[in-house]
Design a protein around this motif. Structure first.
Motif, PDB file in Angstrom:
ATOM      1  N   SER A 245       0.817  -1.215   0.000  1.00  0.00           N
ATOM      2  CA  SER A 245       0.000   0.000   0.000  1.00  0.00           C
ATOM      3  C   SER A 245       0.853   1.268   0.000  1.00  0.00           C
ATOM      4  CB  SER A 245      -0.930   0.007   1.214  1.00  0.00           C
ATOM      5  OG  SER A 245      -0.201  -0.043   2.431  1.00  0.00           O
ATOM      6  N   GLU A 246       2.125   1.153   0.381  1.00  0.00           N
ATOM      7  CA  GLU A 246       3.003   2.327   0.390  1.00  0.00           C
ATOM      8  C   GLU A 246       3.124   2.953  -0.999  1.00  0.00           C
ATOM      9  OE1 GLU A 246       5.013   4.093   2.730  1.00  0.00           O
ATOM     10  OE2 GLU A 246       3.528   3.176   4.062  1.00  0.00           O
ATOM     11  N   LEU A 247       2.993   2.149  -2.035  1.00  0.00           N
ATOM     12  CA  LEU A 247       3.081   2.676  -3.392  1.00  0.00           C
ATOM     13  C   LEU A 247       1.981   3.703  -3.651  1.00  0.00           C
ATOM     14  CD1 LEU A 247       4.335   2.574  -6.251  1.00  0.00           C
ATOM     15  CD2 LEU A 247       2.829   0.624  -6.739  1.00  0.00           C
ATOM     16  N   TRP A 248       0.834   3.525  -3.015  1.00  0.00           N
ATOM     17  CA  TRP A 248      -0.307   4.421  -3.216  1.00  0.00           C
ATOM     18  C   TRP A 248      -0.281   5.646  -2.303  1.00  0.00           C
ATOM     19  CZ3 TRP A 248      -3.198   4.749  -7.224  1.00  0.00           C
ATOM     20  CH2 TRP A 248      -3.652   3.633  -7.936  1.00  0.00           C
ATOM     21  N   TRP A 249       0.597   5.674  -1.310  1.00  0.00           N
ATOM     22  CA  TRP A 249       0.477   6.656  -0.241  1.00  0.00           C
ATOM     23  C   TRP A 249       0.429   8.106  -0.722  1.00  0.00           C
ATOM     24  CZ3 TRP A 249      -1.526   7.351   4.156  1.00  0.00           C
ATOM     25  CH2 TRP A 249      -1.154   8.430   4.964  1.00  0.00           C
TER      26      TRP A 249
ATOM     27  N   ALA B 125      19.716  -8.086  -4.601  1.00  0.00           N
ATOM     28  CA  ALA B 125      20.093  -7.600  -5.929  1.00  0.00           C
ATOM     29  C   ALA B 125      19.072  -8.032  -6.979  1.00  0.00           C
ATOM     30  CB  ALA B 125      21.478  -8.120  -6.296  1.00  0.00           C
ATOM     31  N   LEU B 126      18.568  -9.257  -6.863  1.00  0.00           N
ATOM     32  CA  LEU B 126      17.580  -9.759  -7.813  1.00  0.00           C
ATOM     33  C   LEU B 126      16.284  -8.956  -7.717  1.00  0.00           C
ATOM     34  CD1 LEU B 126      16.795 -13.493  -8.485  1.00  0.00           C
ATOM     35  CD2 LEU B 126      14.954 -11.857  -8.141  1.00  0.00           C
ATOM     36  N   VAL B 127      15.824  -8.717  -6.480  1.00  0.00           N
ATOM     37  CA  VAL B 127      14.560  -7.983  -6.303  1.00  0.00           C
ATOM     38  C   VAL B 127      14.701  -6.551  -6.807  1.00  0.00           C
ATOM     39  CG1 VAL B 127      12.832  -7.190  -4.650  1.00  0.00           C
ATOM     40  CG2 VAL B 127      13.858  -9.444  -4.375  1.00  0.00           C
ATOM     41  N   ARG B 128      15.841  -5.916  -6.523  1.00  0.00           N
ATOM     42  CA  ARG B 128      16.037  -4.537  -6.998  1.00  0.00           C
ATOM     43  C   ARG B 128      16.036  -4.493  -8.533  1.00  0.00           C
ATOM     44  NH1 ARG B 128      17.177  -0.725  -3.251  1.00  0.00           N
ATOM     45  NH2 ARG B 128      17.733  -1.482  -1.169  1.00  0.00           N
ATOM     46  N   ALA B 129      16.702  -5.443  -9.149  1.00  0.00           N
ATOM     47  CA  ALA B 129      16.723  -5.473 -10.613  1.00  0.00           C
ATOM     48  C   ALA B 129      15.330  -5.741 -11.171  1.00  0.00           C
ATOM     49  CB  ALA B 129      17.701  -6.537 -11.090  1.00  0.00           C
TER      50      ALA B 129
ATOM     51  N   ALA C 268       9.304   0.341 -14.079  1.00  0.00           N
ATOM     52  CA  ALA C 268       9.178   1.789 -14.262  1.00  0.00           C
ATOM     53  C   ALA C 268       9.733   2.197 -15.623  1.00  0.00           C
ATOM     54  CB  ALA C 268       9.908   2.532 -13.146  1.00  0.00           C
ATOM     55  N   ALA C 269       9.091   3.178 -16.224  1.00  0.00           N
ATOM     56  CA  ALA C 269       9.578   3.712 -17.503  1.00  0.00           C
ATOM     57  C   ALA C 269      10.529   4.881 -17.296  1.00  0.00           C
ATOM     58  CB  ALA C 269       8.406   4.156 -18.371  1.00  0.00           C
ATOM     59  N   GLN C 270      10.443   5.515 -16.113  1.00  0.00           N
ATOM     60  CA  GLN C 270      11.294   6.653 -15.789  1.00  0.00           C
ATOM     61  C   GLN C 270      12.307   6.231 -14.725  1.00  0.00           C
ATOM     62  OE1 GLN C 270      10.900   9.320 -17.654  1.00  0.00           O
ATOM     63  NE2 GLN C 270       9.082   8.426 -18.627  1.00  0.00           N
ATOM     64  N   PRO C 271      13.449   6.932 -14.619  1.00  0.00           N
ATOM     65  CA  PRO C 271      14.427   6.589 -13.583  1.00  0.00           C
ATOM     66  C   PRO C 271      13.795   6.603 -12.199  1.00  0.00           C
ATOM     67  CG  PRO C 271      15.368   8.149 -15.143  1.00  0.00           C
ATOM     68  CD  PRO C 271      13.913   8.063 -15.467  1.00  0.00           C
ATOM     69  N   MET C 272      14.074   5.585 -11.419  1.00  0.00           N
ATOM     70  CA  MET C 272      13.506   5.457 -10.088  1.00  0.00           C
ATOM     71  C   MET C 272      14.471   5.992  -9.042  1.00  0.00           C
ATOM     72  SD  MET C 272      12.110   1.953  -8.249  1.00  0.00           S
ATOM     73  CE  MET C 272      11.287   1.424  -9.767  1.00  0.00           C
ATOM     74  N   THR C 273      13.986   6.762  -8.100  1.00  0.00           N
ATOM     75  CA  THR C 273      14.844   7.262  -7.038  1.00  0.00           C
ATOM     76  C   THR C 273      15.195   6.125  -6.084  1.00  0.00           C
ATOM     77  OG1 THR C 273      13.034   7.831  -5.518  1.00  0.00           O
ATOM     78  CG2 THR C 273      13.689   9.508  -7.164  1.00  0.00           C
ATOM     79  N   ARG C 274      16.319   6.283  -5.380  1.00  0.00           N
ATOM     80  CA  ARG C 274      16.703   5.248  -4.420  1.00  0.00           C
ATOM     81  C   ARG C 274      15.674   5.109  -3.295  1.00  0.00           C
ATOM     82  NH1 ARG C 274      20.606   1.047  -4.208  1.00  0.00           N
ATOM     83  NH2 ARG C 274      20.569   0.298  -2.062  1.00  0.00           N
ATOM     84  N   PRO C 275      15.109   6.206  -2.751  1.00  0.00           N
ATOM     85  CA  PRO C 275      14.069   6.035  -1.722  1.00  0.00           C
ATOM     86  C   PRO C 275      12.859   5.263  -2.235  1.00  0.00           C
ATOM     87  CG  PRO C 275      14.934   8.259  -1.621  1.00  0.00           C
ATOM     88  CD  PRO C 275      15.511   7.635  -2.857  1.00  0.00           C
ATOM     89  N   ALA C 276      12.450   5.523  -3.480  1.00  0.00           N
ATOM     90  CA  ALA C 276      11.316   4.787  -4.039  1.00  0.00           C
ATOM     91  C   ALA C 276      11.659   3.304  -4.181  1.00  0.00           C
ATOM     92  CB  ALA C 276      10.921   5.370  -5.391  1.00  0.00           C
ATOM     93  N   GLU C 277      12.859   3.015  -4.647  1.00  0.00           N
ATOM     94  CA  GLU C 277      13.287   1.623  -4.789  1.00  0.00           C
ATOM     95  C   GLU C 277      13.337   0.934  -3.433  1.00  0.00           C
ATOM     96  OE1 GLU C 277      17.509  -0.246  -5.732  1.00  0.00           O
ATOM     97  OE2 GLU C 277      16.641   0.677  -7.543  1.00  0.00           O
ATOM     98  N   ASP C 278      13.873   1.631  -2.418  1.00  0.00           N
ATOM     99  CA  ASP C 278      13.941   1.065  -1.073  1.00  0.00           C
ATOM    100  C   ASP C 278      12.543   0.769  -0.540  1.00  0.00           C
ATOM    101  OD1 ASP C 278      16.699   1.253  -1.127  1.00  0.00           O
ATOM    102  OD2 ASP C 278      16.785   3.065   0.118  1.00  0.00           O
TER     103      ASP C 278
END
Length: 279
Positions: free
Chosen positions: A34-38, A160-164, A170-180
């Motif tokens: 649900s954090e994706l929707w926050w 590493a697998l999950v991050r990749a 995403a079609a746009q560059p993802m920020t590190r906080p968003a990835e985390d």
């Protein structure tokens, strides 16, 4: 954000509610929470009582060995959760029914809850959803056949697998906080096992069961899709909308599967306009 607990079978389901106004429920998919929707929930909460929840086996909800996290279970859970909130049951007054917005797996979950389990909605917005065959990647099939092996790989390799993997959504560059934010729930022994468990239980038959019923939907439906979605190509948006009487379609340029990150303003705008029309 204050988190509450709904107990269902042997699961503790984490959920939260913000804002005021007509009820609106946001449903996430896989491998998200649900954090994706926050951030979008915060914007919508100015006009709606907005509910967020983590599916069983995701986010802050229960993750456990032997757990049923299939789409069948999640559809039953969503129906029970709505009933627990006092929403979306056939005898609920029409103006008290919730608007429902679903992403990815959330599409199959909300469609199953409505078509198979009697959950009633005021409107339904389907955002880059799992709803039509075929779905499931080569990676899903590989994990499904070897989930115990993947569950035992070293933690650093798993991360590493999950991050990749999430980066490809995403079609746009993802920020590190968003990835985390996306990767965090799947780390540690509990999270690693849960990540492969939910993939191993992915099965197209759960959408095959409800797909023939889409033409029977009798509620306002909109289909919103990222034009650059590489996980579920945009042709599915048009195919899905064509099956649902009166459905509207909105394609968002420059957005991939993670439309909440790629184009949050455009998505929020489409939802605001849709909800105003459907209210």
């Amino acid at each position: 954000m204050h988190t509450e607990t709904f107990r269902w079978r042997e699961n503790e389901i984490r959920w939260s509610r913000i804002g005021s106004g007509p009820p609106l429920v946001l449903c996430h998919g896989t491998p998200w929470s649900s954090e994706l929707w926050w951030p979008i929930a915060e914007a919508l909460s100015a006009r709606f009582t907005t509910y967020l929840w983590d599916m069983a086996g995701y986010g802050e909800s229960t993750m456990a060995d032997g757990q049923d996290v299939s789409l069948a279970a999640q559809g039953e859970l969503f129906s029970a959760l709505l009933q627990g909130w006092g929403l979306a049951w056939p005898d609920t007054a029409p103006d008290a029914l919730p608007h429902v917005v679903a992403h990815d797996y959330g599409g199959a979950v909300t469609l199953r809850a409505h078509l198979l389990h009697g959950a009633a909605y005021r409107s339904l917005a389907l955002v880059d959803v799992v709803a039509l065959a075929p779905w499931g990647s080569d990676f899903f099939r590989l994990v499904g056949a070897n989930s115990e092996v993947f569950g035992a790989i070293p933690a650093v390799m798993h991360e590493a697998l999950v991050r990749a993997y999430v980066g490809t959504a995403a079609a746009q560059p993802m920020t590190r906080p968003a990835e985390d934010m996306l990767v965090g729930p799947w780390l540690g022994d509990r999270g690693q096992a849960a990540f492969y468990r939910q993939i191993a239980q992915a099965d197209q038959r759960y959408t095959d069961e409800v797909e023939p019923h889409y033409p029977s939907l009798r509620l306002p439906v909109t289909v919103i899709w990222g034009a650059e979605d590489s996980w579920i190509p945009v042709d599915r948006a048009h195919r899905l909308a064509a099956l649902i009487p009166g459905a509207r379609t909105h394609i968002v340029p420059g957005a991939g599967h993670l439309i909440q990150l790629d184009a949050p303003a455009a998505l929020t705008g489409h939802l605001m306009r849709w909800l105003a029309d459907a209210s």
